[in-house]
Design a protein around this motif. Structure first.
Motif, PDB file in Angstrom:
ATOM      1  N   THR A 102     -14.917  -8.779  28.663  1.00 29.53           N
ATOM      2  CA  THR A 102     -16.184  -7.224  28.133  1.00 29.53           C
ATOM      3  C   THR A 102     -16.464  -7.170  26.998  1.00 29.53           C
ATOM      4  O   THR A 102     -16.602  -6.172  26.112  1.00 29.53           O
ATOM      5  N   VAL A 103     -15.088  -7.367  26.489  1.00 31.42           N
ATOM      6  CA  VAL A 103     -14.321  -6.839  24.620  1.00 31.42           C
ATOM      7  C   VAL A 103     -15.456  -7.095  23.714  1.00 31.42           C
ATOM      8  O   VAL A 103     -15.863  -6.245  23.157  1.00 31.42           O
ATOM      9  N   ALA A 104     -15.425  -8.766  23.851  1.00 33.41           N
ATOM     10  CA  ALA A 104     -15.944  -8.959  22.422  1.00 33.41           C
ATOM     11  C   ALA A 104     -17.798  -8.692  22.685  1.00 33.41           C
ATOM     12  O   ALA A 104     -18.125  -8.430  21.315  1.00 33.41           O
ATOM     13  N   ARG A 105     -17.835  -8.442  23.477  1.00 34.96           N
ATOM     14  CA  ARG A 105     -19.714  -8.893  23.328  1.00 34.96           C
ATOM     15  C   ARG A 105     -20.429  -6.824  23.975  1.00 34.96           C
ATOM     16  O   ARG A 105     -21.302  -6.646  23.988  1.00 34.96           O
ATOM     17  N   ILE A 106     -19.804  -6.131  25.159  1.00 36.12           N
ATOM     18  CA  ILE A 106     -20.078  -5.043  24.799  1.00 36.12           C
ATOM     19  C   ILE A 106     -18.521  -3.942  24.255  1.00 36.12           C
ATOM     20  O   ILE A 106     -19.376  -2.966  23.344  1.00 36.12           O
ATOM     21  N   VAL A 107     -17.282  -4.164  24.599  1.00 29.59           N
ATOM     22  CA  VAL A 107     -16.936  -3.305  23.611  1.00 29.59           C
ATOM     23  C   VAL A 107     -16.936  -2.989  22.955  1.00 29.59           C
ATOM     24  O   VAL A 107     -16.946  -1.789  21.888  1.00 29.59           O
ATOM     25  N   ALA A 108     -16.649  -4.039  21.987  1.00 32.46           N
ATOM     26  CA  ALA A 108     -16.359  -4.108  20.194  1.00 32.46           C
ATOM     27  C   ALA A 108     -18.161  -3.105  19.849  1.00 32.46           C
ATOM     28  O   ALA A 108     -17.618  -2.542  18.991  1.00 32.46           O
ATOM     29  N   PRO A 109     -19.117  -3.920  20.461  1.00 34.66           N
ATOM     30  CA  PRO A 109     -20.489  -2.965  19.759  1.00 34.66           C
ATOM     31  C   PRO A 109     -20.382  -1.648  19.956  1.00 34.66           C
ATOM     32  O   PRO A 109     -20.978  -1.390  19.105  1.00 34.66           O
ATOM     33  N   ALA A 110     -20.181  -1.866  21.017  1.00 37.74           N
ATOM     34  CA  ALA A 110     -19.699  -0.196  21.506  1.00 37.74           C
ATOM     35  C   ALA A 110     -19.245   1.069  20.986  1.00 37.74           C
ATOM     36  O   ALA A 110     -19.715   1.714  20.313  1.00 37.74           O
ATOM     37  N   LEU A 111     -17.911   0.126  20.513  1.00 39.07           N
ATOM     38  CA  LEU A 111     -16.747   1.217  19.947  1.00 39.07           C
ATOM     39  C   LEU A 111     -17.626   1.489  18.374  1.00 39.07           C
ATOM     40  O   LEU A 111     -17.022   2.518  17.825  1.00 39.07           O
TER      41      LEU A 111
END
Length: 305
Positions: A102-111
């Motif tokens: 989930t890091v590339a498409r959810i976590v990184a944009p959310a952070l």
């Protein structure tokens, strides 16, 4: 008066199974935890733990105390949330546990969004294959970005609130020159070599379950949880992969993705936090950012399907 920190240590030891594991979780030495538990034992005047093989277990008195500790620590968390709600401002720190997929498409944009909207907030992100919901009641993390495959029952623990983000289908991933631009029947993969996660994982179980429903046992010469490795094997034409849509880089070259037209495999992505009667502005902000990123990520184009 009982020391709240010692109650939290007792609860952590029970959850981790040993003093050493609890000490590691709490970033303390095993000796320091043992000393605090010994002080707690003196406070109550009775043994709270007993050896149980290589682990420890609660005595009856310990079980009763942990039950009260759950309520006491819950009340403290409730008080913290209530005060934060009165202040009405997002706090300075939060800890998020998330799956690598989930890091590339959810976590990184959310952070990125949180850094812009709430520059005073520092989010510590723990990326782990096992984003454990049980960490929430222990206070180890504030928000979990987790998953549940649709063939599995809801195992959300008591005292945890889960918020649906999106349904994420697994896509069939092959080399760009190995598949047509159409949905694919899962049954067609009966003659393919697959690269899949281990059968002990939720995703591996979901793939085997769906293939069984489609009437075949898959050939799985490649077993790995590493999605980058799965895509590399698919790009090379060595194997066919089944990968969650949100785990695939939209810019990935040399692969083709296809929907499963029968026996679809889905995972539910959710954000979870400890339950409190009063919403905490900090965790609310983190969950809102995850929701927005999940919505935006779902609409991002993938390689041709």
């Amino acid at each position: 008066m009982l020391d709240i920190r010692r109650l939290h240590m007792l609860k952590t030891v029970v959850a981790r199974g040993s003093i050493a594991a609890a000490a590691q979780s709490l970033a303390l030495s095993a000796g320091a935890v043992s000393q605090q538990l010994a002080a707690l034992r003196r406070e109550v005047g009775v043994d709270l733990l007993r050896p149980d093989g290589r682990t420890v277990a609660l005595t009856e008195a310990g079980r009763v105390l942990v039950e009260h500790a759950d309520r006491i620590l819950g009340a403290v968390q409730e008080a913290e949330s209530a005060v934060a709600a009165v202040k009405g401002t997002v706090g300075a720190t939060a800890t998020l546990a998330a799956l690598p997929s989930t890091v590339a498409r959810i976590v990184a944009p959310a952070l990125t969004s949180l850094a812009s909207l709430h520059p005073q907030l520092t989010v510590t992100c723990l990326v782990t294959d096992q984003a454990q919901l049980r960490e929430l009641p222990l206070g180890t993390v504030d928000v979990v970005l987790g998953q549940r495959y649709h063939h599995l029952p809801d195992d959300t623990p008591r005292g945890v609130d889960a918020y649906r983000l999106l349904d994420d289908p697994l896509l069939i991933v092959t080399a760009a020159d190995r598949a047509g631009e159409r949905p694919v029947s899962l049954r067609e993969l009966a003659t393919h070599h697959l690269v899949v996660p281990p059968p002990t994982t939720d995703c591996g179980q979901a793939v085997l379950h769906a293939c069984g429903q489609a009437g075949f046992t898959p050939s799985t010469p490649y077993v790995t949880t590493d999605i980058a490795a799965q895509i590399t094997l698919a790009r090379a034409g060595l194997a066919t992969a089944l990968i969650p849509r949100m785990a695939i880089d939209p810019t990935a070259a040399g692969i083709r993705t296809s929907l499963i037209e029968d026996h679809p495999i889905h995972r539910l992505l959710f954000a979870a936090t400890r339950h409190t009667d009063t919403a905490n502005p900090t965790t609310t902000a983190v969950i809102a950012a995850l929701r927005t990123a999940a919505h935006d990520g779902r609409s991002t184009l993938l390689p041709p399907t």
